[in-house]
Enzyme design. Structure first.
Site, PDB file in Angstrom:
ATOM      1  N   LYS A 110       0.835  -1.209   0.000  1.00  0.00           N
ATOM      2  CA  LYS A 110       0.000   0.000   0.000  1.00  0.00           C
ATOM      3  C   LYS A 110       0.876   1.269   0.000  1.00  0.00           C
ATOM      4  O   LYS A 110       0.656   2.184  -0.786  1.00  0.00           O
ATOM      5  CB  LYS A 110      -0.931   0.022   1.230  1.00  0.00           C
ATOM      6  CG  LYS A 110      -1.847  -1.192   1.343  1.00  0.00           C
ATOM      7  CD  LYS A 110      -2.769  -1.101   2.542  1.00  0.00           C
ATOM      8  CE  LYS A 110      -2.064  -1.133   3.880  1.00  0.00           C
ATOM      9  NZ  LYS A 110      -1.337  -2.392   4.198  1.00  0.00           N
ATOM     10  N   ARG A 145     -10.048   0.696   8.121  1.00  0.00           N
ATOM     11  CA  ARG A 145      -9.538  -0.609   8.515  1.00  0.00           C
ATOM     12  C   ARG A 145     -10.564  -1.420   9.287  1.00  0.00           C
ATOM     13  O   ARG A 145     -10.291  -2.549   9.680  1.00  0.00           O
ATOM     14  CB  ARG A 145      -8.346  -0.380   9.423  1.00  0.00           C
ATOM     15  CG  ARG A 145      -7.062  -0.927   8.892  1.00  0.00           C
ATOM     16  CD  ARG A 145      -6.000  -0.551   9.890  1.00  0.00           C
ATOM     17  NE  ARG A 145      -4.839  -1.321   9.746  1.00  0.00           N
ATOM     18  CZ  ARG A 145      -3.735  -0.900   9.127  1.00  0.00           C
ATOM     19  NH1 ARG A 145      -3.704   0.270   8.571  1.00  0.00           N
ATOM     20  NH2 ARG A 145      -2.690  -1.666   9.090  1.00  0.00           N
ATOM     21  N   ARG A 162      11.627  -5.694   4.714  1.00  0.00           N
ATOM     22  CA  ARG A 162      11.422  -4.240   4.608  1.00  0.00           C
ATOM     23  C   ARG A 162      12.432  -3.463   5.459  1.00  0.00           C
ATOM     24  O   ARG A 162      12.702  -3.795   6.597  1.00  0.00           O
ATOM     25  CB  ARG A 162      10.013  -3.867   5.069  1.00  0.00           C
ATOM     26  CG  ARG A 162       9.821  -2.345   5.137  1.00  0.00           C
ATOM     27  CD  ARG A 162       8.415  -1.898   5.261  1.00  0.00           C
ATOM     28  NE  ARG A 162       7.680  -2.613   6.286  1.00  0.00           N
ATOM     29  CZ  ARG A 162       6.358  -2.617   6.345  1.00  0.00           C
ATOM     30  NH1 ARG A 162       5.652  -1.973   5.454  1.00  0.00           N
ATOM     31  NH2 ARG A 162       5.747  -3.273   7.290  1.00  0.00           N
ATOM     32  N   ARG A 198      11.161  -1.536  11.013  1.00  0.00           N
ATOM     33  CA  ARG A 198      10.043  -0.957  11.765  1.00  0.00           C
ATOM     34  C   ARG A 198       9.792  -1.756  13.036  1.00  0.00           C
ATOM     35  O   ARG A 198       9.850  -2.988  13.005  1.00  0.00           O
ATOM     36  CB  ARG A 198       8.793  -0.942  10.872  1.00  0.00           C
ATOM     37  CG  ARG A 198       8.012   0.326  11.013  1.00  0.00           C
ATOM     38  CD  ARG A 198       6.989   0.433   9.926  1.00  0.00           C
ATOM     39  NE  ARG A 198       5.797  -0.351  10.207  1.00  0.00           N
ATOM     40  CZ  ARG A 198       4.748  -0.420   9.403  1.00  0.00           C
ATOM     41  NH1 ARG A 198       4.763   0.236   8.266  1.00  0.00           N
ATOM     42  NH2 ARG A 198       3.693  -1.124   9.727  1.00  0.00           N
ATOM     43  N   ARG A 211      -0.595  -8.828  13.511  1.00  0.00           N
ATOM     44  CA  ARG A 211      -1.105  -7.834  12.548  1.00  0.00           C
ATOM     45  C   ARG A 211      -1.875  -8.527  11.432  1.00  0.00           C
ATOM     46  O   ARG A 211      -2.921  -8.048  10.988  1.00  0.00           O
ATOM     47  CB  ARG A 211       0.055  -7.022  11.960  1.00  0.00           C
ATOM     48  CG  ARG A 211       0.557  -5.945  12.915  1.00  0.00           C
ATOM     49  CD  ARG A 211       1.900  -5.392  12.488  1.00  0.00           C
ATOM     50  NE  ARG A 211       1.892  -4.797  11.167  1.00  0.00           N
ATOM     51  CZ  ARG A 211       2.978  -4.676  10.399  1.00  0.00           C
ATOM     52  NH1 ARG A 211       4.146  -5.119  10.812  1.00  0.00           N
ATOM     53  NH2 ARG A 211       2.891  -4.109   9.224  1.00  0.00           N
TER      54      ARG A 211
HETATM   55  P1  AP5 Z   1       4.804  -1.662   1.864  1.00  0.00           P
HETATM   56  O1  AP5 Z   1       4.506  -0.779   0.707  1.00  0.00           O
HETATM   57  O2  AP5 Z   1       5.522  -1.057   3.043  1.00  0.00           O
HETATM   58  O3  AP5 Z   1       3.483  -2.426   2.342  1.00  0.00           O
HETATM   59  P2  AP5 Z   1       2.227  -1.885   3.154  1.00  0.00           P
HETATM   60  O4  AP5 Z   1       1.020  -2.525   2.575  1.00  0.00           O
HETATM   61  O5  AP5 Z   1       2.245  -0.395   3.223  1.00  0.00           O
HETATM   62  O6  AP5 Z   1       2.541  -2.566   4.540  1.00  0.00           O
HETATM   63  P3  AP5 Z   1       2.465  -2.014   6.029  1.00  0.00           P
HETATM   64  O7  AP5 Z   1       3.137  -3.073   6.842  1.00  0.00           O
HETATM   65  O8  AP5 Z   1       3.009  -0.626   6.147  1.00  0.00           O
HETATM   66  O9  AP5 Z   1       0.956  -2.003   6.265  1.00  0.00           O
HETATM   67  P4  AP5 Z   1       0.210  -2.023   7.608  1.00  0.00           P
HETATM   68  O10 AP5 Z   1      -1.171  -1.865   7.129  1.00  0.00           O
HETATM   69  O11 AP5 Z   1       0.478  -3.173   8.481  1.00  0.00           O
HETATM   70  O12 AP5 Z   1       0.888  -0.818   8.414  1.00  0.00           O
HETATM   71  P5  AP5 Z   1       0.393   0.664   8.775  1.00  0.00           P
HETATM   72  O13 AP5 Z   1       1.593   1.510   8.834  1.00  0.00           O
HETATM   73  O14 AP5 Z   1      -0.748   1.067   7.929  1.00  0.00           O
HETATM   74  O15 AP5 Z   1       5.648  -2.907   1.307  1.00  0.00           O
HETATM   75  C1  AP5 Z   1       6.190  -3.860   2.183  1.00  0.00           C
HETATM   76  C2  AP5 Z   1       7.567  -4.301   1.680  1.00  0.00           C
HETATM   77  O16 AP5 Z   1       7.384  -5.029   0.472  1.00  0.00           O
HETATM   78  C3  AP5 Z   1       8.510  -3.133   1.353  1.00  0.00           C
HETATM   79  O17 AP5 Z   1       9.818  -3.487   1.722  1.00  0.00           O
HETATM   80  C4  AP5 Z   1       8.407  -2.988  -0.183  1.00  0.00           C
HETATM   81  O18 AP5 Z   1       9.621  -2.513  -0.741  1.00  0.00           O
HETATM   82  C5  AP5 Z   1       8.097  -4.423  -0.617  1.00  0.00           C
HETATM   83  N1  AP5 Z   1       7.200  -4.498  -1.775  1.00  0.00           N
HETATM   84  C6  AP5 Z   1       6.115  -3.727  -2.046  1.00  0.00           C
HETATM   85  N2  AP5 Z   1       5.530  -4.095  -3.192  1.00  0.00           N
HETATM   86  C7  AP5 Z   1       6.245  -5.158  -3.668  1.00  0.00           C
HETATM   87  C8  AP5 Z   1       6.137  -5.978  -4.833  1.00  0.00           C
HETATM   88  N3  AP5 Z   1       5.168  -5.797  -5.736  1.00  0.00           N
HETATM   89  N4  AP5 Z   1       7.052  -6.971  -4.984  1.00  0.00           N
HETATM   90  C9  AP5 Z   1       8.044  -7.161  -4.084  1.00  0.00           C
HETATM   91  N5  AP5 Z   1       8.211  -6.410  -2.973  1.00  0.00           N
HETATM   92  C10 AP5 Z   1       7.316  -5.416  -2.763  1.00  0.00           C
HETATM   93  O19 AP5 Z   1      -0.211   0.435  10.243  1.00  0.00           O
HETATM   94  C11 AP5 Z   1       0.625   0.179  11.359  1.00  0.00           C
HETATM   95  C12 AP5 Z   1      -0.232   0.113  12.627  1.00  0.00           C
HETATM   96  O20 AP5 Z   1      -0.880   1.392  12.858  1.00  0.00           O
HETATM   97  C13 AP5 Z   1      -1.394  -0.902  12.603  1.00  0.00           C
HETATM   98  O21 AP5 Z   1      -0.959  -2.197  12.957  1.00  0.00           O
HETATM   99  C14 AP5 Z   1      -2.354  -0.282  13.634  1.00  0.00           C
HETATM  100  O22 AP5 Z   1      -1.934  -0.551  14.944  1.00  0.00           O
HETATM  101  C15 AP5 Z   1      -2.198   1.219  13.395  1.00  0.00           C
HETATM  102  N6  AP5 Z   1      -3.192   1.740  12.425  1.00  0.00           N
HETATM  103  C16 AP5 Z   1      -2.913   2.256  11.197  1.00  0.00           C
HETATM  104  N7  AP5 Z   1      -4.054   2.642  10.580  1.00  0.00           N
HETATM  105  C17 AP5 Z   1      -5.068   2.368  11.429  1.00  0.00           C
HETATM  106  C18 AP5 Z   1      -6.478   2.506  11.350  1.00  0.00           C
HETATM  107  N8  AP5 Z   1      -7.080   3.013  10.252  1.00  0.00           N
HETATM  108  N9  AP5 Z   1      -7.235   2.106  12.410  1.00  0.00           N
HETATM  109  C19 AP5 Z   1      -6.643   1.587  13.529  1.00  0.00           C
HETATM  110  N10 AP5 Z   1      -5.313   1.419  13.666  1.00  0.00           N
HETATM  111  C20 AP5 Z   1      -4.527   1.790  12.619  1.00  0.00           C
END
Ligand code: AP5
Length: 249
Positions: free
Chosen positions: A30, A105, A149, A182, A193
């Site tokens: 994402k 979410r 990552r 991270r 997660r």
């Molecule tokens: P990346 O682009 O970083 O993936 P991502 O989907 O953004 O993954 P996240 O782990 O950041 O998502 P998340 O939803 O768990 O975390 P968030 O920060 O939102 O890609 C991942 C890796 O793969 C990278 O190294 C990239 O280079 C590689 N990659 C990408 N595409 C690729 C491809 N096509 N092929 C190969 N490699 C690839 O949330 C963190 C925490 O915040 C949550 O756990 C929760 O506690 C809280 N939170 C956030 N939003 C909310 C909400 N709305 N409500 C409640 N709590 C929330």
């Protein structure tokens, strides 16, 4: 004026695209894809994970409440999310559209967002309905992506030791800073997660699917390929639509 070189700039491709919602499990890409949408269409990325991490880093009241919850891999309560999201969406740079990465979410957050967008944000004449893009990725691939990552603590640029390594081991190509893992990418937190996603975020896909607003794409592909699919969805959602006029205050 259009760029005459082969590669279009954000200036060439910027236009009103309305809200784009990227839905997908941790590690689906994402954040990676949101940055590419920003570059192409000139709209801001709104990552609730980044917003929360910023609050945690600054030790705000929200940050203090969110820190332990995030460290366990659980979701921050909906009521705490609404305030920061509303505040960010009301900023002027969101008027032409934005890309939401990590929100909604829960089904409750999805309902809240619909009500919010209906009431606020867009000038009705320029409104483009939200497009919801679900990134589908195999479970084992997610584990591999998350384990590999790395990010730059200075500019936030993302890397992956398997698929997108930096030019020099462990150092950001742009800033030269030492890359970091991270906090919530530790193995025991990752499984929580992913379980949280299955339990609480999968229903969000059902919510949009029932309304025929969900476009699922195969994100288990090389990054460029995923990007091309996403641009295709956005372009056909708002065809030719509403080029950017003079910037509005
Ligand atoms: P990346 O682009 O970083 O993936 P991502 O989907 O953004 O993954 P996240 O782990 O950041 O998502 P998340 O939803 O768990 O975390 P968030 O920060 O939102 O890609 C991942 C890796 O793969 C990278 O190294 C990239 O280079 C590689 N990659 C990408 N595409 C690729 C491809 N096509 N092929 C190969 N490699 C690839 O949330 C963190 C925490 O915040 C949550 O756990 C929760 O506690 C809280 N939170 C956030 N939003 C909310 C909400 N709305 N409500 C409640 N709590 C929330």
């Amino acid at each position: 004026m259009a760029n005459e070189s082969a590669v279009p700039t954000a200036e060439d491709t910027a236009r009103n695209i309305g809200p784009v919602i990227l839905l997908g499990p941790p590690g689906a890409g994402k954040g990676t894809q949101a940055r590419r949408i920003v570059e192409r269409y000139g709209v801001p990325q709104i990552s609730t994970g980044d917003l929360l991490r910023d609050h945690v880093g600054r030790c705000t009241e929200l940050g203090l409440q969110a820190k332990a919850i995030m460290a366990r891999g659980e979701l921050v309560p909906d009521e705490l999310m609404y305030g920061i999201v509303a505040c960010r969406l009301r900023e002027a740079d969101c008027r032409r559209g934005f890309v939401l990465d990590g929100f909604p979410r829960t089904a409750a957050q999805a309902g809240w967002l619909d009500a919010f967008l209906e009431k606020e944000v867009f000038d009705k004449s320029e409104k483009c309905p939200p497009v919801v893009i679900q990134l589908l990725v195999d479970y084992n691939q997610l584990l591999l992506r998350i384990a590999g990552r790395r990010s730059c603590p200075t500019c936030g640029r993302l890397y992956n030791i398997h698929s997108q390594p930096p030019l020099v081991d462990e150092l950001c190509d742009v800033e030269g800073s030492k890359l970091v893992v991270r906090e919530d990418d530790r193995e025991e937190v990752v499984s929580e997660r992913l379980a949280t996603y299955e339990r609480q975020t999968k229903p969000v896909a059902d919510y949009y699917r029932l309304q025929r607003r969900l476009v699922a794409i195969n994100a288990d592909r090389p990054m460029e390929d995923v990007t091309a699919q996403i641009f295709g969805v956005i372009d056909s959602h708002c065809p030719g639509g509403m080029p950017v006029a003079a910037p509005r205050g």
